[in-house]
Design a protein around this motif. Structure first.
Motif, short mmCIF file in Angstrom:
data_model
loop_
_atom_site.label_atom_id
_atom_site.label_comp_id
_atom_site.label_asym_id
_atom_site.label_seq_id
_atom_site.Cartn_x
_atom_site.Cartn_y
_atom_site.Cartn_z
N ILE A 141 -9.70 8.47 13.47
CA ILE A 141 -9.67 7.19 12.75
C ILE A 141 -9.48 7.43 11.26
CG2 ILE A 141 -11.00 5.13 12.15
CD1 ILE A 141 -12.40 5.37 14.85
N THR A 142 -10.24 8.37 10.72
CA THR A 142 -10.12 8.69 9.30
C THR A 142 -8.76 9.27 8.98
OG1 THR A 142 -12.50 9.15 9.23
CG2 THR A 142 -11.19 9.94 7.39
N PHE A 143 -8.24 10.10 9.87
CA PHE A 143 -6.93 10.72 9.66
C PHE A 143 -5.84 9.66 9.54
CE2 PHE A 143 -2.94 12.12 11.64
CZ PHE A 143 -2.56 13.11 10.75
N PHE A 144 -5.83 8.71 10.47
CA PHE A 144 -4.79 7.67 10.43
C PHE A 144 -4.99 6.74 9.24
CE2 PHE A 144 -4.18 8.78 14.97
CZ PHE A 144 -2.81 8.96 14.95
N PHE A 145 -6.24 6.48 8.87
CA PHE A 145 -6.50 5.64 7.71
C PHE A 145 -5.99 6.31 6.43
CE2 PHE A 145 -9.28 4.46 4.13
CZ PHE A 145 -8.98 3.12 4.04
N LEU A 146 -6.34 7.57 6.24
CA LEU A 146 -5.90 8.29 5.05
C LEU A 146 -4.39 8.51 5.07
CD1 LEU A 146 -8.76 10.93 4.63
CD2 LEU A 146 -8.47 8.72 3.48
N LEU A 147 -3.82 8.69 6.26
CA LEU A 147 -2.37 8.81 6.37
C LEU A 147 -1.69 7.52 5.92
CD1 LEU A 147 0.01 10.61 7.31
CD2 LEU A 147 -0.22 9.54 9.56
N GLY A 148 -2.24 6.38 6.32
CA GLY A 148 -1.70 5.10 5.88
C GLY A 148 -1.87 4.88 4.39
N VAL A 149 -3.03 5.28 3.85
CA VAL A 149 -3.26 5.17 2.40
C VAL A 149 -2.25 6.02 1.63
CG1 VAL A 149 -4.88 5.78 0.56
CG2 VAL A 149 -5.69 4.55 2.58
N ALA A 150 -2.04 7.24 2.10
CA ALA A 150 -1.06 8.13 1.44
C ALA A 150 0.35 7.55 1.52
CB ALA A 150 -1.11 9.52 2.07
N PHE A 151 0.68 6.99 2.68
CA PHE A 151 2.01 6.39 2.84
C PHE A 151 2.18 5.20 1.89
CE2 PHE A 151 4.79 3.22 4.74
CZ PHE A 151 5.94 3.96 4.97
N GLY A 152 1.16 4.36 1.82
CA GLY A 152 1.25 3.20 0.93
C GLY A 152 1.38 3.59 -0.52
N TYR A 153 0.60 4.60 -0.94
CA TYR A 153 0.61 5.00 -2.35
C TYR A 153 1.87 5.78 -2.72
CZ TYR A 153 -0.81 7.24 -6.69
OH TYR A 153 -0.86 7.68 -7.99
N LEU A 154 2.32 6.66 -1.83
CA LEU A 154 3.43 7.55 -2.17
C LEU A 154 4.80 6.98 -1.84
CD1 LEU A 154 1.91 10.94 -0.93
CD2 LEU A 154 2.00 10.06 -3.28
N ILE A 155 4.87 6.04 -0.92
CA ILE A 155 6.17 5.50 -0.50
C ILE A 155 6.32 4.03 -0.89
CG2 ILE A 155 7.74 5.12 1.43
CD1 ILE A 155 7.24 8.05 0.85
N LEU A 156 5.38 3.19 -0.43
CA LEU A 156 5.52 1.76 -0.65
C LEU A 156 5.36 1.37 -2.12
CD1 LEU A 156 5.73 -1.18 0.26
CD2 LEU A 156 3.29 -1.10 0.84
N VAL A 157 4.32 1.87 -2.77
CA VAL A 157 4.04 1.49 -4.16
C VAL A 157 5.19 1.84 -5.10
CG1 VAL A 157 2.55 1.96 -6.14
CG2 VAL A 157 1.54 1.45 -3.92
N PRO A 158 5.74 3.05 -5.08
CA PRO A 158 6.85 3.35 -6.00
C PRO A 158 8.05 2.43 -5.83
CG PRO A 158 5.95 5.38 -5.11
CD PRO A 158 5.31 4.27 -4.35
N PHE A 159 8.45 2.15 -4.58
CA PHE A 159 9.60 1.28 -4.36
C PHE A 159 9.30 -0.15 -4.81
CE2 PHE A 159 11.29 4.54 -1.45
CZ PHE A 159 12.63 4.48 -1.80
N ALA A 160 8.11 -0.64 -4.48
CA ALA A 160 7.77 -2.01 -4.83
C ALA A 160 7.67 -2.19 -6.34
CB ALA A 160 6.45 -2.40 -4.16
N LEU A 161 7.02 -1.26 -7.03
CA LEU A 161 6.86 -1.38 -8.48
C LEU A 161 8.20 -1.36 -9.20
CD1 LEU A 161 3.74 0.81 -9.32
CD2 LEU A 161 3.89 -1.66 -9.06
N GLN A 162 9.06 -0.44 -8.82
CA GLN A 162 10.35 -0.35 -9.50
C GLN A 162 11.25 -1.54 -9.20
OE1 GLN A 162 11.25 1.76 -11.92
NE2 GLN A 162 9.10 2.40 -11.75
N PHE A 163 11.10 -2.11 -8.01
CA PHE A 163 11.89 -3.30 -7.70
C PHE A 163 11.48 -4.45 -8.62
CE2 PHE A 163 12.23 -7.40 -5.60
CZ PHE A 163 13.57 -7.45 -5.27
N PHE A 164 10.17 -4.70 -8.73
CA PHE A 164 9.70 -5.80 -9.56
C PHE A 164 9.89 -5.52 -11.04
CE2 PHE A 164 6.99 -6.65 -5.73
CZ PHE A 164 7.57 -7.87 -5.42
#
Length: 286
Positions: A141-164
């Motif tokens: 459970i912790t592994f998938f949670f931290l994996l999702g957190v890492a994905f959100g921070y390293l992939i989603l956040v950079p694309f979203a911030l630069q778009f806006f």
């Protein structure tokens, strides 16, 4: 003659698995839940204390890192980045952002303890035998949670911030973003990805109690793709690249959930057979 007597005898009684919650009343369950939550929150507070000690790093490098054009993920993702300008338009804006950052970081750091306490309370309803797998369940459970957190921070956040940051409807309008809005958006994206990445865990839990089957998941495979696209559209800016980057891992997680559901159903079937016959697989091997 002996065989006939054996056939006429009573069938072996199923052995009732040990359950420490079998004699607990409703109030006892509530009391245990209360202490589990308290222990989990203590773990989060320890994480907040650690985040406070390293507050300069978490605020400057982690929370505000993606606002700088030299953030390392922009080079990895080949994103033509610009600096993300922030302003504090409210008197306690920076104060709330500072402590909000420490709380989010503390929750991520203390999440293994919090998840362990909550899962230790929930697992007796899912498992029919002695609870020896709480640690391993918490790990996944912790592994998938931290994996999702890492994905959100390293992939989603950079694309979203630069778009806006680079989106403009007119040259006379300048993008100056509020620090509280920035903190809320980044925290929502990161934590939401951590929760979404729990799909395999939910699949295992529901399959273990018989509410979900691999056939049902296969039946709605096409619907899951549409659902992944809708979720990605809600969490990302309206550009196809970032939406695909979110929808693709969601689809992979769904396919993984089918395999996990099949494994959980086989395990549940074996445990039911052992409960009916009263003979475990280890006993039969002897």
């Amino acid at each position: 003659m002996e065989e006939r007597q054996i056939m006429q005898g009573e069938p072996p009684k199923a052995q009732k698995p040990a359950d420490r919650t079998g004699t607990m009343s409703f109030l006892d369950h509530l009391e245990e839940l209360r202490w589990r939550i308290i222990k989990g929150l203590i773990g989060v507070l320890v994480g907040v204390a650690i985040a406070f000690v390293f507050s300069d790093f978490f605020v400057e490098k982690v929370m505000l890192g993606p606002t700088r054009a030299d953030f390392f993920m922009y080079d990895v993702l080949r994103v033509d980045a610009v600096n993300f300008e922030l302003q504090s338009r409210r008197l306690p804006g920076q104060f709330f952002t500072f402590w909000g950052t420490l709380f989010v970081m503390g929750f991520v750091i203390g999440s293994p303890i919090f998840i362990y306490q909550i899962w230790a309370f929930v697992e007796p309803a899912l498992e029919s035998r002695e609870k020896k797998k709480t640690f391993f369940s918490t790990f996944f459970i912790t592994f998938f949670f931290l994996l999702g957190v890492a994905f959100g921070y390293l992939i989603l956040v950079p694309f979203a911030l630069q778009f806006f940051a680079q989106f403009q409807i007119s040259d006379i309008i300048r993008n100056d973003f509020d620090i509280n809005e920035y903190f809320s958006s980044v925290s929502m994206w990161v934590v939401a990805c951590g929760i979404i990445f729990q799909i395999p865990v939910v699949s295992y839990s529901l399959s273990k109690i018989g509410l979900l089957t691999p056939d049902l998941l296969r039946k709605y495979r096409r619907h899951s793709i549409v659902f992944a696209l809708v979720i990605s559209a809600m969490l990302t800016p309206p550009d196809p690249i970032s939406q695909i980057l979110i929808a693709l891992p969601l689809t992979v997680l769904y396919e993984m959930s089918i395999w996990i559901s099949r494994y959980a159903m086989r395990k549940r079937k074996k445990e039911l057979e052992e409960a009916i016959t009263g003979v475990s697989e280890s006993d039969s091997s002897h």
